[in-house]
Write a protein that holds these residues in place. Sequence first.
Motif, short mmCIF file in Angstrom:
data_model
loop_
_atom_site.label_atom_id
_atom_site.label_comp_id
_atom_site.label_asym_id
_atom_site.label_seq_id
_atom_site.Cartn_x
_atom_site.Cartn_y
_atom_site.Cartn_z
N HIS A 152 48.08 31.09 43.17
CA HIS A 152 47.85 31.55 44.54
C HIS A 152 46.45 31.10 44.98
O HIS A 152 45.59 31.93 45.32
N PRO A 153 46.18 29.79 44.96
CA PRO A 153 44.81 29.31 45.20
C PRO A 153 44.24 29.71 46.56
O PRO A 153 43.07 30.08 46.66
N GLU A 154 45.04 29.64 47.60
CA GLU A 154 44.56 29.94 48.94
C GLU A 154 44.25 31.44 49.07
O GLU A 154 43.19 31.83 49.57
N ALA A 155 45.17 32.26 48.60
CA ALA A 155 44.96 33.71 48.66
C ALA A 155 43.79 34.14 47.78
O ALA A 155 43.03 35.04 48.14
N TRP A 156 43.64 33.48 46.63
CA TRP A 156 42.54 33.82 45.73
C TRP A 156 41.20 33.58 46.41
O TRP A 156 40.26 34.37 46.27
N LYS A 157 41.11 32.52 47.18
CA LYS A 157 39.84 32.19 47.83
C LYS A 157 39.59 33.02 49.09
O LYS A 157 38.45 33.41 49.36
N LYS A 158 40.64 33.30 49.84
CA LYS A 158 40.44 33.86 51.18
C LYS A 158 40.86 35.33 51.34
O LYS A 158 40.38 36.00 52.24
N THR A 159 41.77 35.80 50.50
CA THR A 159 42.33 37.14 50.69
C THR A 159 41.83 38.16 49.69
O THR A 159 41.59 39.31 50.03
N VAL A 160 41.66 37.75 48.44
CA VAL A 160 41.28 38.68 47.37
C VAL A 160 39.77 38.93 47.42
O VAL A 160 38.98 37.99 47.35
N ASN A 161 39.39 40.19 47.52
CA ASN A 161 37.97 40.57 47.53
C ASN A 161 37.50 41.16 46.20
O ASN A 161 36.34 41.02 45.84
N ARG A 162 38.42 41.84 45.50
CA ARG A 162 38.06 42.49 44.24
C ARG A 162 39.22 42.41 43.26
O ARG A 162 40.39 42.33 43.68
N VAL A 163 38.90 42.46 41.97
CA VAL A 163 39.93 42.55 40.94
C VAL A 163 39.58 43.72 40.01
O VAL A 163 38.41 43.99 39.74
N CYS A 164 40.60 44.39 39.53
CA CYS A 164 40.35 45.53 38.65
C CYS A 164 41.61 45.85 37.85
O CYS A 164 42.58 45.08 37.85
N VAL A 165 41.58 46.98 37.17
CA VAL A 165 42.71 47.48 36.40
C VAL A 165 43.14 48.82 37.00
O VAL A 165 42.45 49.38 37.85
N PRO A 166 44.30 49.37 36.59
CA PRO A 166 44.83 50.56 37.25
C PRO A 166 43.87 51.74 37.33
O PRO A 166 43.71 52.35 38.40
N SER A 167 43.23 52.12 36.22
CA SER A 167 42.37 53.30 36.25
C SER A 167 41.18 53.11 37.18
O SER A 167 40.73 54.06 37.83
N THR A 168 40.68 51.88 37.28
CA THR A 168 39.57 51.60 38.19
C THR A 168 40.00 51.75 39.65
O THR A 168 39.27 52.30 40.48
N PHE A 169 41.21 51.26 39.97
CA PHE A 169 41.71 51.40 41.33
C PHE A 169 41.87 52.87 41.71
O PHE A 169 41.49 53.28 42.81
N VAL A 170 42.40 53.67 40.80
CA VAL A 170 42.57 55.09 41.08
C VAL A 170 41.22 55.77 41.30
O VAL A 170 41.03 56.52 42.27
N ALA A 171 40.26 55.49 40.42
CA ALA A 171 38.93 56.09 40.57
C ALA A 171 38.26 55.65 41.86
O ALA A 171 37.52 56.41 42.49
N LEU A 172 38.51 54.40 42.28
CA LEU A 172 37.98 53.90 43.54
C LEU A 172 38.54 54.69 44.72
O LEU A 172 37.82 55.04 45.65
N GLU A 209 34.75 32.46 41.31
CA GLU A 209 34.76 33.52 42.31
C GLU A 209 34.65 34.92 41.70
O GLU A 209 34.52 35.91 42.42
N LEU A 210 34.71 35.01 40.37
CA LEU A 210 34.97 36.30 39.73
C LEU A 210 33.78 37.25 39.73
O LEU A 210 33.95 38.47 39.91
N ARG A 211 32.56 36.74 39.54
CA ARG A 211 31.42 37.64 39.32
C ARG A 211 31.19 38.61 40.49
O ARG A 211 30.71 39.73 40.31
N LYS A 212 31.54 38.21 41.72
CA LYS A 212 31.32 39.08 42.88
C LYS A 212 32.50 40.02 43.12
O LYS A 212 32.48 40.79 44.10
N ARG A 213 33.50 39.98 42.25
CA ARG A 213 34.71 40.76 42.49
C ARG A 213 35.00 41.82 41.43
O ARG A 213 36.01 42.50 41.51
N THR A 214 34.14 41.95 40.43
CA THR A 214 34.44 42.82 39.30
C THR A 214 33.73 44.17 39.42
O THR A 214 32.68 44.30 40.06
N PRO A 215 34.28 45.21 38.77
CA PRO A 215 33.64 46.52 38.77
C PRO A 215 32.42 46.56 37.86
O PRO A 215 32.26 45.71 36.98
N LYS A 216 31.55 47.53 38.08
CA LYS A 216 30.42 47.75 37.19
C LYS A 216 30.91 48.48 35.94
O LYS A 216 31.88 49.24 35.99
#
Length: 526
Positions: A152-172, A209-216
């Motif tokens: 999904h190269p186009e979506a990865w560059k333009k649509t995705v802002n963050r990546v995480c795992v399930p527990s991180t999304f819930v806590a967010l 693109e990953l470093r700006k999209r990951t949780p602390k």
Amino acid sequence: MQITDAHARILAFDFGTGGLTVGLFNPHENRMEGFGGASYGNLDGLADPSWKEQDPRDWIVAIPKAMAELRKAAKFDASSIVGIGVGGHMHALVVLGEDNQPAMTDGRLLSGAIMWDDPRGEKEGRKLSKELGEPIAARMTASRVRWFAANHPEAWKKTVNRVCVPSTFVALELTGEFGVGPGEGSGMFGQLDRKGRFGNDKLDTIDPELRKRTPKVGAAGEVLGRLNARGAELLGLPEGVPVAYPEGDQPIGMVASGCVDGRASISLGNSVVFNAVGTEPMLKKRGLVDSFRTADNRHLLMTCMTSGCVVYDELVDCFLGCAQWLGKKTSKDDLRNWLTSEATKVPAGCDGVLALPFYKGEGVFMQPTAFASFLGFRNRKRTASGEVTSDAAAFKAGVLARASLEATSLTLRVGFSEMGLKSLDQIVVSGGGSRNLLWPQIIADVFGVPVAKPQNADEAATRGAAYLALLMARREAGDKIELAELLSQHVELTDRVEPNSEHTKLYKKLLPKFEKSLSRLTPLYS
């Protein structure tokens, strides 16, 4: 209210692959006072029927439903909750777009959360292992990120802002804060750096693109954030309740088992997972052993059998169909108990019958297309009058069941042999499979060490999350307690079984045959 108040309680969430369980923990009496639950499942209609994805929004919808069930099971005042723990199934890739919600395209979900047992990522994991100089399993988030960006190269560059795992999304959703515990974090991208972080060089290697999209990455005992208006509404609690850094189900299981040096945990769930604390990571060989971190940032050595309890579920479904055809009214639990009772009648080793029960492929052997096999069945021995004198290797329910349980235990034993641990004094089993009366004994015999369970072993996931939230709450109150000390105060082990030395000798001889059979069948898998 602080944790020292006699009315103080902890909320603990376990987001499993099939549903959510929330538990109310009384830290003063060291017991779970009640549970609530809600189910969800995998998405249908995916491009490949072997793919496994879930809609992350379903996890959030499940929260108020589970809380409503909890309130029916246990009476508590909203103001009594002084801490919240969140755990969930590991590795699944969640891609977020605008407003920290799952990324969308043309009004539709761009991608569901790619689950840990989805077959994608083996090729990417092999390549990343070479590039990073450490084993990266196909199920890890890093492999899925590489796959997603390529497909999904186009979506990865333009649509995705963050990546995480399930527990991180819930806590967010609950707090507005984007973070992950060290165990869950290492399950995303592998070994953390010396500061306990992902490390920008590693992230850049996986994808620029990953470093700006990951949780602390946080630490056990730290506060991730506090319930915001959205979280308070979902839980029916006041704003401001502290939430601990979310963790993965396997590090949490180790917490519930009170794992220390010399003690390992085995989670008998949808997957069967052996976890032990090591002095250093295992970074030379990919496949059998994964190196992650514990919740308190020690080295976690893991062997994960993908098929897990599926090995028994498949047999249950088979015989359930037979029973229904015969007009018998029975439940799956009744059939599990019957299979176990039949398996206990079969001698250890099944007279040479071996199972390779890889119904879902097998990640531990890097064989995503593997299939289940049974080897060594022989006919029943009979007298001249037709009386059966020996059927230990016959094709029958007890042999199928026992060989399946032995195979999972032998697989974990193969992994343990690669870990290089100097000693193993005890194994603690938890999860739904620990209710099986025979399985813990087989594990004790295969490993040659005693096996025990934590109190209420099938509560391990919620109890472990509760302990992490309790650690946070006690530190909030000024207590400088460490996790190991807290666990020594709360973890109680029960139902200890001792190994049968004769069986241990037999399984030791059987292990090379198991490994040889696997190697002979491997060419067929591909």
